[in-house]
Structures are given as C-alpha cells and as structure tokens.
Design a protein around this motif. Structure first.
Motif, PDB file in Angstrom:
ATOM      1  N   TYR A   1       0.796  -1.233   0.000  1.00 32.52           N
ATOM      2  CA  TYR A   1       0.000   0.000   0.000  1.00 32.52           C
ATOM      3  C   TYR A   1       0.824   1.276   0.000  1.00 32.52           C
ATOM      4  O   TYR A   1       0.291   2.363  -0.172  1.00 32.52           O
ATOM      5  CB  TYR A   1      -0.992  -0.012   1.170  1.00 32.52           C
ATOM      6  CG  TYR A   1      -2.134  -0.968   0.908  1.00 32.52           C
ATOM      7  CD1 TYR A   1      -3.220  -0.560   0.141  1.00 32.52           C
ATOM      8  CD2 TYR A   1      -2.099  -2.279   1.366  1.00 32.52           C
ATOM      9  CE1 TYR A   1      -4.260  -1.435  -0.144  1.00 32.52           C
ATOM     10  CE2 TYR A   1      -3.126  -3.156   1.095  1.00 32.52           C
ATOM     11  CZ  TYR A   1      -4.205  -2.733   0.335  1.00 32.52           C
ATOM     12  OH  TYR A   1      -5.220  -3.596   0.042  1.00 32.52           O
ATOM     13  N   PHE A   2       2.131   1.183   0.189  1.00 30.52           N
ATOM     14  CA  PHE A   2       2.962   2.380   0.203  1.00 30.52           C
ATOM     15  C   PHE A   2       2.842   3.175  -1.099  1.00 30.52           C
ATOM     16  O   PHE A   2       2.590   4.386  -1.063  1.00 30.52           O
ATOM     17  CB  PHE A   2       4.424   1.980   0.475  1.00 30.52           C
ATOM     18  CG  PHE A   2       5.346   3.129   0.723  1.00 30.52           C
ATOM     19  CD1 PHE A   2       5.209   3.909   1.866  1.00 30.52           C
ATOM     20  CD2 PHE A   2       6.357   3.436  -0.179  1.00 30.52           C
ATOM     21  CE1 PHE A   2       6.067   4.966   2.095  1.00 30.52           C
ATOM     22  CE2 PHE A   2       7.206   4.495   0.048  1.00 30.52           C
ATOM     23  CZ  PHE A   2       7.068   5.262   1.187  1.00 30.52           C
ATOM     24  N   PRO A   3       2.970   2.513  -2.252  1.00 30.02           N
ATOM     25  CA  PRO A   3       2.818   3.266  -3.505  1.00 30.02           C
ATOM     26  C   PRO A   3       1.433   3.898  -3.627  1.00 30.02           C
ATOM     27  O   PRO A   3       1.308   5.036  -4.073  1.00 30.02           O
ATOM     28  CB  PRO A   3       3.009   2.191  -4.589  1.00 30.02           C
ATOM     29  CG  PRO A   3       3.766   1.096  -3.918  1.00 30.02           C
ATOM     30  CD  PRO A   3       3.319   1.108  -2.496  1.00 30.02           C
TER      31      PRO A   3
ATOM     32  N   THR B   1       0.940  12.564  -2.814  1.00 27.67           N
ATOM     33  CA  THR B   1       1.850  13.432  -3.560  1.00 27.67           C
ATOM     34  C   THR B   1       1.579  13.443  -5.052  1.00 27.67           C
ATOM     35  O   THR B   1       2.167  14.219  -5.786  1.00 27.67           O
ATOM     36  CB  THR B   1       3.309  12.983  -3.356  1.00 27.67           C
ATOM     37  OG1 THR B   1       3.435  11.671  -3.925  1.00 27.67           O
ATOM     38  CG2 THR B   1       3.699  12.940  -1.901  1.00 27.67           C
ATOM     39  N   GLY B   2       0.742  12.571  -5.502  1.00 30.30           N
ATOM     40  CA  GLY B   2       0.453  12.544  -6.922  1.00 30.30           C
ATOM     41  C   GLY B   2       1.308  11.549  -7.676  1.00 30.30           C
ATOM     42  O   GLY B   2       0.913  11.036  -8.699  1.00 30.30           O
ATOM     43  N   THR B   3       2.524  11.240  -7.146  1.00 27.78           N
ATOM     44  CA  THR B   3       3.317  10.209  -7.811  1.00 27.78           C
ATOM     45  C   THR B   3       3.483   9.024  -6.868  1.00 27.78           C
ATOM     46  O   THR B   3       3.741   9.199  -5.672  1.00 27.78           O
ATOM     47  CB  THR B   3       4.733  10.710  -8.172  1.00 27.78           C
ATOM     48  OG1 THR B   3       5.200  11.460  -7.055  1.00 27.78           O
ATOM     49  CG2 THR B   3       4.734  11.550  -9.412  1.00 27.78           C
ATOM     50  N   ALA B   4       3.374   7.830  -7.411  1.00 30.02           N
ATOM     51  CA  ALA B   4       3.532   6.639  -6.592  1.00 30.02           C
ATOM     52  C   ALA B   4       5.008   6.381  -6.361  1.00 30.02           C
ATOM     53  O   ALA B   4       5.789   6.293  -7.301  1.00 30.02           O
ATOM     54  CB  ALA B   4       2.894   5.439  -7.280  1.00 30.02           C
ATOM     55  N   MET B   5       5.415   6.332  -5.080  1.00 34.12           N
ATOM     56  CA  MET B   5       6.793   5.957  -4.806  1.00 34.12           C
ATOM     57  C   MET B   5       6.895   4.448  -4.889  1.00 34.12           C
ATOM     58  O   MET B   5       5.983   3.734  -4.495  1.00 34.12           O
ATOM     59  CB  MET B   5       7.192   6.414  -3.420  1.00 34.12           C
ATOM     60  CG  MET B   5       7.344   7.914  -3.323  1.00 34.12           C
ATOM     61  SD  MET B   5       8.168   8.308  -1.801  1.00 34.12           S
ATOM     62  CE  MET B   5       7.750  10.028  -1.645  1.00 34.12           C
ATOM     63  N   PRO B   6       8.014   3.988  -5.412  1.00 33.76           N
ATOM     64  CA  PRO B   6       8.149   2.535  -5.538  1.00 33.76           C
ATOM     65  C   PRO B   6       8.242   1.875  -4.171  1.00 33.76           C
ATOM     66  O   PRO B   6       8.416   2.541  -3.154  1.00 33.76           O
ATOM     67  CB  PRO B   6       9.451   2.373  -6.313  1.00 33.76           C
ATOM     68  CG  PRO B   6      10.206   3.619  -6.041  1.00 33.76           C
ATOM     69  CD  PRO B   6       9.196   4.708  -5.858  1.00 33.76           C
ATOM     70  N   GLY B   7       8.146   0.573  -4.161  1.00 36.36           N
ATOM     71  CA  GLY B   7       8.111  -0.167  -2.894  1.00 36.36           C
ATOM     72  C   GLY B   7       9.471  -0.293  -2.245  1.00 36.36           C
ATOM     73  O   GLY B   7      10.224   0.662  -2.158  1.00 36.36           O
TER      74      GLY B   7
ATOM     75  N   PHE C   1      10.777  -1.714   6.966  1.00 39.92           N
ATOM     76  CA  PHE C   1       9.595  -1.489   7.802  1.00 39.92           C
ATOM     77  C   PHE C   1       9.795  -1.994   9.234  1.00 39.92           C
ATOM     78  O   PHE C   1       9.584  -1.281  10.214  1.00 39.92           O
ATOM     79  CB  PHE C   1       8.384  -2.182   7.167  1.00 39.92           C
ATOM     80  CG  PHE C   1       7.140  -2.098   7.990  1.00 39.92           C
ATOM     81  CD1 PHE C   1       6.329  -0.976   7.927  1.00 39.92           C
ATOM     82  CD2 PHE C   1       6.781  -3.121   8.856  1.00 39.92           C
ATOM     83  CE1 PHE C   1       5.181  -0.883   8.702  1.00 39.92           C
ATOM     84  CE2 PHE C   1       5.643  -3.037   9.640  1.00 39.92           C
ATOM     85  CZ  PHE C   1       4.848  -1.919   9.561  1.00 39.92           C
ATOM     86  N   ALA C   2      10.244  -3.242   9.345  1.00 42.22           N
ATOM     87  CA  ALA C   2      10.379  -3.860  10.664  1.00 42.22           C
ATOM     88  C   ALA C   2      11.327  -3.070  11.557  1.00 42.22           C
ATOM     89  O   ALA C   2      11.073  -2.875  12.750  1.00 42.22           O
ATOM     90  CB  ALA C   2      10.884  -5.292  10.511  1.00 42.22           C
ATOM     91  N   TYR C   3      12.411  -2.578  10.944  1.00 43.57           N
ATOM     92  CA  TYR C   3      13.419  -1.902  11.765  1.00 43.57           C
ATOM     93  C   TYR C   3      12.953  -0.537  12.229  1.00 43.57           C
ATOM     94  O   TYR C   3      13.238  -0.111  13.346  1.00 43.57           O
ATOM     95  CB  TYR C   3      14.728  -1.826  10.985  1.00 43.57           C
ATOM     96  CG  TYR C   3      15.232  -3.212  10.664  1.00 43.57           C
ATOM     97  CD1 TYR C   3      15.922  -3.942  11.616  1.00 43.57           C
ATOM     98  CD2 TYR C   3      14.940  -3.815   9.445  1.00 43.57           C
ATOM     99  CE1 TYR C   3      16.334  -5.238  11.359  1.00 43.57           C
ATOM    100  CE2 TYR C   3      15.350  -5.107   9.174  1.00 43.57           C
ATOM    101  CZ  TYR C   3      16.046  -5.822  10.131  1.00 43.57           C
ATOM    102  OH  TYR C   3      16.433  -7.096   9.882  1.00 43.57           O
TER     103      TYR C   3
END
Ligand code: ATP
Ligand code: MG
Lengths: 264, 372
Positions: free
Chosen positions: B326-328, B335-341, B347-349
């Motif tokens: 779901y990050f992208p 922001t209008g642009t999807a950031m890549p994964g 995430f865990a850290y």
C-alpha cells in the motif's frame, strides 16, 4: 524460654575441616573447622561480613573453598555443585530472598519437590499416566507444607506480590518440600517484626522436632539464637572465635569483644 | 477488501516464521540470559540436515552412517534417562557411572551398522525428521559443553560474541556437511492455491495451501511447547532457572542440563521453521538471515515473552507486507506520484526503533523501572 524438647541429637552429620576461602585479596574464611550433629539446631553468628553466608555457600556447593575439606554423612566430598548437594539432602534459604517471583506460592514450593520426582522427560512430554499420578502425589505433599506453614490463603498468589515476611515463609516451604536432612537457613528472621519472628521460630523448632531435620542457621537476633539453638559457632573476620552451647558463648570474652567492637 | 485480506494472510504467514525464530531466541534468553545470534544458523543447519537425509543430492553413505550412529546414541541416552530418572547419583567407583557412555557407544554402533545396511538412499520422513532433531540435539550438547559452560558467569557481551562465533561456525560447517545449494524440500505439503470465503467475496480470496499448512504446523508446535512448559517438571524447572539461577540450583536443578534442554528445544523450533520455509522457497543459505528479522520482532514482543515473540512476529510479517503493497498507493494519493516499494526491507526496523523510543519494554515485557 523454650519448653523442654524431646529430641535425640545423634552422631556427626557434617564436618567442616580447616577450610579457607578467598575472593581475590579478600579472605572470606580462614582455617575454619566445626561440625554439625544429626538432629541439632546449629547457629552461626558473627558481625556483618564475618563470612557466615560464605560458610553456608561452601556447604551447599555455591563456593568452593581453596583449602580444607567438608565431610558429609561420613563421606569426604570432592568439589560439589549446588544441585548435587541438593541431591544429597541439603536444602537452603537465602539471605536475600531467592524465590521464583513470577510463580505462585504453590508452584514455588512445588519446585522444591523437583528431586523427588522421578518420571523421565519422555513420559512428561507426553504427560501420560505415571507422570500425572506423580504430579498428584507431590501436590499432596506440598499441600501439607502449606498447611503446616499456615499460608493456605496465599496458595495461588504470585510470590512477587507478597509482603517480605510471607516471602520468607514461602522460601522455607520450598526448602522443606525437598524433605532435606540438612536445612541451611540464612537469616530466616531478618527484617521481621516480633510476631513474625515468633512464628518463624515455632516453624523451625517444629521442623526440627517432628521431622528430625538438622538445622544450621545464621541469625543476628541474639535472643532468638540463644533461645532456639543447641550449639553456636561464632565467626569474626572469617575466623572462628567461639564454639559451644549458648551459655558458654554468652560468657565468652572474645565474642563479647567482637560484638562490642562493631556497631549494629 | 478481498485483495487486502490476501495480502494480510500472506504477510501473517511470513510472520509465523519470524515468530518461530524469535521463539527460539526467547527460550534461550530466558533460560540462560544469552542472546543467541545463532538461531538463524540453526534453522539453516536443521533444514539442510533434513533435506539431505530425505532426498540426498549431496551427502553420501558415510553421512548416513554418521547421522545414524548419532541418532541412535541420542535416542539411547534419552531412553536411559527416562528409565533411570534424571537424578541418579552413582557413587565413585560404581560401574554405573559409565552407563551413559556404554549406552551411547552401543546404540551408536547399532545405528551406524543399520544405516550402513540401508545404504545411501534417502530416509523416509518418519526417520529423517527425528534424525535431523538428533543433529540439533548434538549441536545443543556441543554448545552447552564447549561454549556456555566454560564461559559461565562472564559478561553478557562476551557470551554474545561467543554466539556470533557459533553462528559462523554453524553456517559454514553445516554447508560443509550437507551442501550449499538451494535444495527444494518436498515433504508432501500441497502447494495448490485455494479459495476461501467464497460466499463473502466475489471469487473468494486466494491463498496458498502451503501457507495454511505452515500456519497449522507452527500453531501445533507452539501449543505443544506451551503444554510442555506449563505442565511438566522440566517446564517448571526451566521457568525456575529463568527466574533465579541460585534458587533453581538450590532445589537441585542442574543449570547445565536445563541449558542443554533449551538449546535442544530451540533446535527443534529451528527445524520446524526450516520445514515451513523450505517447503515454500527451498532450503538455502538465506535462511540464516531470518535471525536478522527476529531482532525487531524481539524488540516489539519483549525479549523474555513467549506470547510477545509470537504476536510480534505476526505483526511485523503482516505489517511489512501491507506496507509494501500500500505504500505506492498511499504516496500516490498524497503526492500525486507513486513511490516505488522496497518498504518491506526497512519497515520492521523502523517499527522497532519507534518501539525503542516509546515502549522499550516491548508489548508484553514488564515495565523497566530503574532502581536507584
Ligand atoms: N561472591 C563474592 N565475591 C567477592 N567477595 C565476596 C563474595 N561473597 C562474599 N564476599 C566477601 O566475603 C566476606 C564475607 O561475606 P559474607 O557474605 O560471607 O558475610 P556475612 O557474615 O554473611 O555478612 P552479613 O551479616 O552482612 O550477611 C565479605 O567481605 C564479602 O565482601
Ligand atoms: Mg550473610
């Protein structure tokens, strides 16, 4: 004064022969010898830092004296680890209560039965017949101890939540659960009020009377010591400075000086 | 919604693995205060041993003979201990002192001969799994006898360094023994997809049967361990050691024996993790990196909490998958642009760092109160 008690004090159970123990430069014990007879209440007294706890730790194998020997039940011991001492019938309590804080009173005392349980790991993993029967049998023994120490009301309470005096009592219960031959008590009454002390004295004497358990205890309260013990060893700076029945000790000038020399 | 559930379930099942590795850590940490970095390496070793004994591609006859002898010796000693009880103390000079040695050598010879007769064929699962367990028990014995016992009473950091050494040794040695390729583990768990909740969502949600069976296996293991630790004498002894070393010894619990038991149990847990993971992705060196994911899990769950390890593992497994997917979407919305994964790698850290800042004792750990 204690009522006249009918007990038999027998042969020597344990002999400590000229043991010395040091930690780096600190000499905790120097050339100490004494013995404990079967069935007696033996007290070890002395000012703070005299080496009393170190003595008990040598007897149950936490410390290994650099010199001297310990003979238990007529067998001279080689270096022995605490669980081996326990297996030979030596149980103890600690100066700074060492209970399993997360467990209930019942479970704590149950751990004292550890050595009496025999079923192997496989049977337990499967939790089948004999293992369960054994569990029930030990549970009964533990219940008897709980009743004896009058702690039925805290059976299920996690011991970390109990007041100090009761924790000491549970610790005694755990040691008793092993049905020891020799019971080592490191300041069982420290930090207790008079009433709690009287209870504790009563338990100790009852154990000694009823089960014939030999008791070696460390205690600072002179009234208590003189009252309940058969013989007393006095340590000071790691050396033995007195040994005898309470009346002798009370009159021993070296002992009196040692006690006057320190502030309490 | 169905898609979200699919992602979530996939994540939870990765989480199961994290939980298993973290569980191994927690057991050892509780019983001995040792931070066992080698848990990941133990997963690798258990997996390699199992896969090679089951479908040998690397090992030869002498491996089978060796493992056969070892397994028989372990079983023999276990039976001896069961029959004789744990606290038998023979006097000096009594020949029975040598009974364990006699049994180990005798059973070992027998096992070796039987394995020799069997030849260099793969073993059936009912034999390969106990044999892999025996290998892990042997590891536990070596670690207890030659690493922990000599280092008893040393600082935590020294023990930690020792487990680092053990990690690299196990990593390398297990590959020397059992090979260093990627070995698919096919023990008969179905990999077919299946659809769940078809009545609720159109088309249902798609899951892999393997994920489900992995979850079930892990669940059974955890339940088994819970019973073992709550209900048996060994379990009680273990909790006693975790609480207070001196007191435990004074009631006759030998510390060394308990350490050996927990390392063995951690070995079994490692084997289960290897089975679950290996069925999916094959047994391979990257298994050892599972240990690195267990760290944030422990920070979430608390180092001494078994439920914490389980919940922490599931949370991180699910959290990182959901975040990855779901990050992208979220960044596109914001922001209008999807950031890549790539979120799943950190995430865990980051979550662990947040926990360190706001709840250092973890989800289930007891509150740390500094006594002055
Ligand atoms: N594990 C240890 N390491 C270093 N020194 C120790 C250790 N145990 C005891 N000592 C030292 O040995 C000496 C005797 O200590 P011990 O605890 O036996 O005295 P004690 O008579 O029990 O005193 P107290 O009445 O205060 O309990 C002290 O100087 C103590 O600092
Ligand atoms: Mg003391």
């Amino acid at each position: 004064m204690s009522a006249p008690r009918t007990r038999t004090i027998g042969d020597t159970l344990l002999t400590v022969d000229r043991i010395s123990l040091s930690f780096g430069g600190v000499k905790a014990l120097t050339d100490v010898s004494f013995d404990i007879a079967k069935g007696e209440v033996r007290a070890i007294i002395g000012p703070n830092g005299a080496g009393k706890s170190s003595m008990l730790n040598c007897i149950n194998g936490f410390y290994h004296p650099q010199q001297g020997s310990i003979t238990y039940k007529s067998v001279k011991r080689s270096q022995m680890r605490p669980h081996e001492a326990a297996a030979q019938g030596i149980a103890r309590t600690f100066q700074n209560i060492a209970l399993f804080k997360g467990m209930s009173t019942l479970d704590n005392i149950m751990t004292g039965r550890n050595l009496r349980m025999k079923t192997g790991i496989l049977a337990q993993a499967l939790h089948f017949g004999p293992a369960r029967a054994e569990e029930i049998e030990h549970r009964l023994a533990v219940e008897r101890i709980i009743e004896f120490l009058e702690i039925e009301h805290i059976r299920k309470t996690p011991v970390g939540r109990l007041p100090y005096g009761l924790q000491k009592r549970v610790e005694l219960g755990r040691a008793l659960a092993a049905e020891p031959e020799l019971l080592l008590l490191d300041e069982p009454m420290a930090g207790m009020n008079i009433e709690e002390k009287q209870d504790m004295c009563r338990f100790i004497l009852d154990v000694n009377d009823e089960f014939g358990t030999t008791i070696c205890l460390i205690e600072h309260d002179m009234g208590v010591v003189m009252d309940i013990s058969d013989r007393v060893v006095v340590l000071d700076y790691g050396k033995k400075i007195g040994d005898g029945v309470p009346d002798e000790i009370k009159r021993n000038q070296t002992v009196i000086d040692a006690y006057l020399g320190v502030s309490h | 919604m169905a898609f979200f559930l699919e992602v979530l379930i996939g994540g939870l099942l990765t989480g199961v693995l994290y939980s298993l590795v973290a569980l191994g850590f927690v057991l050892i940490f509780k019983a001995s205060g040792v931070f066992n970095f080698a848990q990941g390496a133990m997963v690798l070793m258990a997996g390699l041993a199992l896969v090679q004994l089951f479908e040998p591609t690397y090992i030869g006859l002498w491996h089978f003979v060796g493992v056969g002898a070892l397994s028989a010796a372990v079983v023999g000693l276990l039976v001896l201990r069961t029959v004789r009880g744990g606290t038998f103390a023979a006097a000096k000079g009594d020949w029975r002192i040598h009974l364990p040695k006699i049994v180990a050598v005798g059973a070992g010879l027998l096992g070796g001969v039987l394995a020799l007769a069997g030849g260099a064929k793969g073993w059936p699962l009912w034999l390969a799994i106990p044999a892999a367990i025996a290998v892990m028990v042997a590891v536990a014995w070596v670690v207890e006898r030659w690493v922990l016992r000599p280092l008893v009473n040393q600082e935590g950091i020294i023990l930690f360094m020792a487990t680092l050494g053990v990690t690299f040794f196990i990593d390398g040695f297990s590959q020397t023994l059992f090979g260093s390729n990627v070995y698919p583990l096919n023990i008969g768990l179905s990999k077919d997809p299946m659809f769940l909740l078809e009545g609720v969502f159109e088309g249902g949600i798609l899951v892999n049967k393997l994920d489900i069976s992995g979850g079930v296996i892990a669940g059974v293991l955890v339940a088994g361990l819970a019973v073992f630790f709550q209900k048996t004498r060994i379990g009680r002894a273990l909790r006693a050691v975790a609480d207070d070393h001196a007191a435990a010894q004074s009631v006759g619990i030998p510390l060394n024996w308990i350490w050996f038991i927990v390392w063995s149990v951690a070995g079994v847990v490692a084997l289960v993790a290897a089975i679950v993971w290996g069925s999916k992705l094959g047994i391979q060196f990257s298994l050892t990196f599972l240990a690195l994911k267990a760290l944030p899990v422990l920070i979430l769950g608390g180092f001494t909490s078994v439920p914490g390890a389980i919940v922490g593992g599931l949370l991180i497994g699910a959290g990182e998958k959901v975040a990855e997917v779901y990050f992208p979407v979220v960044t596109k919305f914001l922001t209008g642009t999807a950031m890549p994964g790539g979120v799943e790698y950190w995430f865990a850290y980051v979550l662990a760092l947040l926990f360190l800042l706001f709840r250092p004792q973890g989800l289930f750990g007891e509150r740390i109160i500094e006594r002055v």
